[in-house]
Design an enzyme around this catalytic site. Structure first.
Site, short mmCIF file in Angstrom:
data_model
loop_
_atom_site.label_atom_id
_atom_site.label_comp_id
_atom_site.label_asym_id
_atom_site.label_seq_id
_atom_site.Cartn_x
_atom_site.Cartn_y
_atom_site.Cartn_z
N ARG A 22 -10.90 17.30 6.86
CA ARG A 22 -11.69 17.60 5.65
C ARG A 22 -13.09 18.05 6.03
NH1 ARG A 22 -10.65 11.98 2.82
NH2 ARG A 22 -8.78 11.72 4.06
N HIS A 82 -17.48 3.79 8.09
CA HIS A 82 -16.02 3.80 8.20
C HIS A 82 -15.64 5.16 8.78
CE1 HIS A 82 -11.85 2.76 6.66
NE2 HIS A 82 -11.75 4.04 6.95
N GLY A 89 -10.25 9.69 7.66
CA GLY A 89 -11.24 9.90 6.60
C GLY A 89 -12.52 9.18 7.05
N GLU A 132 -8.42 -4.16 5.32
CA GLU A 132 -8.32 -3.94 3.88
C GLU A 132 -7.22 -4.82 3.27
OE1 GLU A 132 -8.41 0.15 5.24
OE2 GLU A 132 -9.27 0.69 3.31
N ASP A 137 -7.62 15.05 15.67
CA ASP A 137 -7.74 13.72 16.28
C ASP A 137 -8.87 13.75 17.31
OD1 ASP A 137 -7.39 11.40 17.91
OD2 ASP A 137 -5.32 11.26 17.20
N LYS A 177 3.34 0.74 3.06
CA LYS A 177 2.89 -0.22 4.09
C LYS A 177 2.86 -1.59 3.42
CE LYS A 177 -0.23 2.94 6.42
NZ LYS A 177 -1.58 3.38 6.23
N HIS A 193 -12.86 4.03 0.10
CA HIS A 193 -12.88 3.05 1.21
C HIS A 193 -13.64 1.78 0.83
CE1 HIS A 193 -12.63 6.62 4.29
NE2 HIS A 193 -11.42 6.15 4.07
N ASN A 239 0.86 -1.18 0.00
CA ASN A 239 0.00 0.00 0.00
C ASN A 239 0.90 1.24 0.00
OD1 ASN A 239 -1.74 2.09 0.56
ND2 ASN A 239 -2.69 1.14 2.35
N ARG A 277 -2.80 -1.88 -3.30
CA ARG A 277 -3.96 -1.01 -3.10
C ARG A 277 -3.83 0.14 -4.09
NH1 ARG A 277 -4.82 3.78 0.99
NH2 ARG A 277 -6.99 4.20 0.50
P1 AMP Z 1 -7.68 5.55 10.82
O1 AMP Z 1 -7.69 6.57 9.74
O2 AMP Z 1 -8.70 4.47 10.65
O3 AMP Z 1 -6.31 5.03 11.15
O4 AMP Z 1 -8.17 6.34 12.15
C1 AMP Z 1 -7.38 7.35 12.75
C2 AMP Z 1 -8.26 8.20 13.64
O5 AMP Z 1 -9.00 7.37 14.55
C3 AMP Z 1 -7.47 9.15 14.54
O6 AMP Z 1 -7.22 10.37 13.91
C4 AMP Z 1 -8.41 9.33 15.71
O7 AMP Z 1 -9.27 10.40 15.44
C5 AMP Z 1 -9.22 8.06 15.76
N1 AMP Z 1 -8.83 7.18 16.88
C6 AMP Z 1 -7.84 6.29 16.89
N2 AMP Z 1 -7.80 5.66 18.09
C7 AMP Z 1 -8.78 6.19 18.83
C8 AMP Z 1 -9.25 6.00 20.15
N3 AMP Z 1 -8.65 5.11 20.96
N4 AMP Z 1 -10.31 6.71 20.57
C9 AMP Z 1 -10.89 7.60 19.76
N5 AMP Z 1 -10.48 7.84 18.50
C10 AMP Z 1 -9.46 7.15 18.05
#
Ligand code: AMP
Length: 416
Positions: free
Chosen positions: A243, A210, A214, A385, A285, A14, A182, A7, A93
């Site tokens: 976004r 999802h 994103g 994925e 975040d 990755k 996604h 990926n 990917r």
């Molecule tokens: P992903 O793009 O699926 O890797 O998700 C990343 C996002 O998930 C991060 O920017 C966080 O906003 C959220 N996230 C990850 N771990 C946690 C957690 N333990 N509690 C709440 N949000 C989380």
């Protein structure tokens, strides 16, 4: 069959190495990431053979990164493979397959050409994906390379759902339409949901959420995507880390005039400075936002906005599906944040959605989080994925192997 899944992002690779013998018969032999490609401080983080380590080295491009991955997989102390020849296929990917690539494909020159034509539609992602494919073709000549597209699963969305109400000539000229992203994740969790429910996917109406950095939701009827929230680009839809998601299309025009912004500047604002980060002013975040919410109005407002928009999508997808059997949460937020899952579902009792607080404490594992009285089964399903990519790669490589064997048998008979 040993399959390498790759990926490639603009500065990352990755990877996961699978040993796969059937849809449900697989093992992850190793996985990791090469980061900061083309920048100072490139590093590789690897996990395999019971070891986890980080190494640093100069990595000027994706080819060198993949070469390093192969070295780590095959060299003495970190070895999980005897030699590179053990890799029987590589799965990539690829973000955008456009209108022509609506399923996974074995990459030949023609398919690669179409992927290159899609660079216009995905200028941030497809170029890196192409670099990965070209590097692997060069490093592993003759080994089947399979491309699995983020857009492909949404190829079943009907015309009236993917056409934008702008002059039709722009669709004809530039293929401006909704594509959705996604897709591999939505497909994986919908298949898992059917297994968890013990039902045939063809009989189910599902909404898959999802929610990571994103965010996209999909309405899935009988295993087919009939609508999804991301559109021509991954900017449309729900509130995301940085976004904006949906907004009045007049807003960027207004801002450009008022603040004298260039196209690139407004692009940066909508993609990198909006969403959770933009409204909260704290971070993109959601963990930081949940921490701040009890004593910070804008943090609480951001959480309320995330939940409100999510409810609106769930309601509209309920309407187009004509009912709902399962609601699925996945990705970073969906798999971890019980608070956000709860606030999304709260107030949807009239749709038959009832969360059980105790069950909703689950994190990063498959779980049913609705109460026994809930008409809709609410599920938490960690996405995978890479496994979907490995499965498609295995299937297509096996088909090619069988096809080649049949051709070989045919030519032997001909000359007998
Ligand atoms: P992903 O793009 O699926 O890797 O998700 C990343 C996002 O998930 C991060 O920017 C966080 O906003 C959220 N996230 C990850 N771990 C946690 C957690 N333990 N509690 C709440 N949000 C989380």
């Amino acid at each position: 069959m040993d399959i390498l899944v790759v990926n490639c992002g603009s500065s990352t690779v990755k990877y996961q190495l699978f040993c796969i013998e059937g849809e449900e018969d697989y093992q992850v032999l190793a996985k990791g990431i090469v980061e900061r490609i083309g920048a100072p401080g490139s590093r590789l983080e690897h996990n395999g053979n019971g070891q986890t380590f980080t190494r640093e080295r100069e990595v000027p491009n994706h080819r060198v990164a993949i070469q390093w991955v192969i070295e780590v997989l095959t060299q003495e102390e970190t070895r999980v493979l005897e030699s590179i020849d053990q890799i029987e296929a590589v799965g990539h990917r690829v973000v955008h397959g456009g209108e022509r690539l609506t399923g996974s494909v074995l990459v030949n020159d023609e398919a690669l050409e179409i992927i290159k034509e899609c660079v216009d539609l995905s200028p941030l992602h497809n170029p890196a994906n192409i670099l990965g494919i070209e590097a692997c073709r060069e490093l592993m000549p003759g080994i089947p390379q399979v491309a699995v597209f983020d857009t492909a699963f949404h190829g079943t969305i009907p015309e009236y759902a993917y056409i934008y109400a702008i002059p039709y000539e722009y669709y004809e000229k530039y293929r401006i339409r909704r594509y959705g992203f996604h897709g591999t994740s939505h497909q994986y969790v919908s298949e898992r949901a059917a297994k968890m429910l013990g039902k045939d996917l063809r009989d189910l109406k599902l909404i898959t959420c999802h929610m990571g950095s994103g965010v996209s939701f999909a309405a899935i009827k009988g295993g087919k995507s009939i609508d999804t929230s991301m559109g021509f680009t991954p900017l449309e839809g729900l509130v995301m880390g940085t976004r904006s998601g949906d907004l009045d299309p007049a807003i960027p025009l207004f801002l450009m005039r008022k603040e004298n912004l260039s196209v690139d500047e407004i692009d940066e604002i909508l993609n990198k400075k909006s969403g959770v980060l933009g409204v909260s002013g704290i971070s993109g975040d959601t963990r930081d936002i949940e921490d701040a919410a009890p004593f910070n109005h804008r943090a609480q407002l951001t959480l309320d906005l995330i939940a409100y928009r999510a409810k609106k999508y769930i309601g509209s997808y309920y309407a187009i599906l004509g009912g709902l059997d399962g609601l699925v949460f996945t990705a970073g937020i969906g798999e971890n944040s019980s608070g956000i899952r709860k606030s999304v579902c709260q107030g949807l009792e009239h749709l038959g959605i009832l969360i059980d607080d105790e069950r909703n404490k689950a994190r990063r594992r498959e779980a049913i989080i609705s109460s026994d009285q809930s008409q809709v089964t609410v599920m938490l399903i960690p996405t995978n994925e890479e496994l979907m990519i490995a499965r498609d790669t295995w299937r297509l490589a096996k088909e090619r192997g069988e096809h080649d064997a049949a051709l070989h048998r045919g030519s032997e008979e001909k000359y007998r």
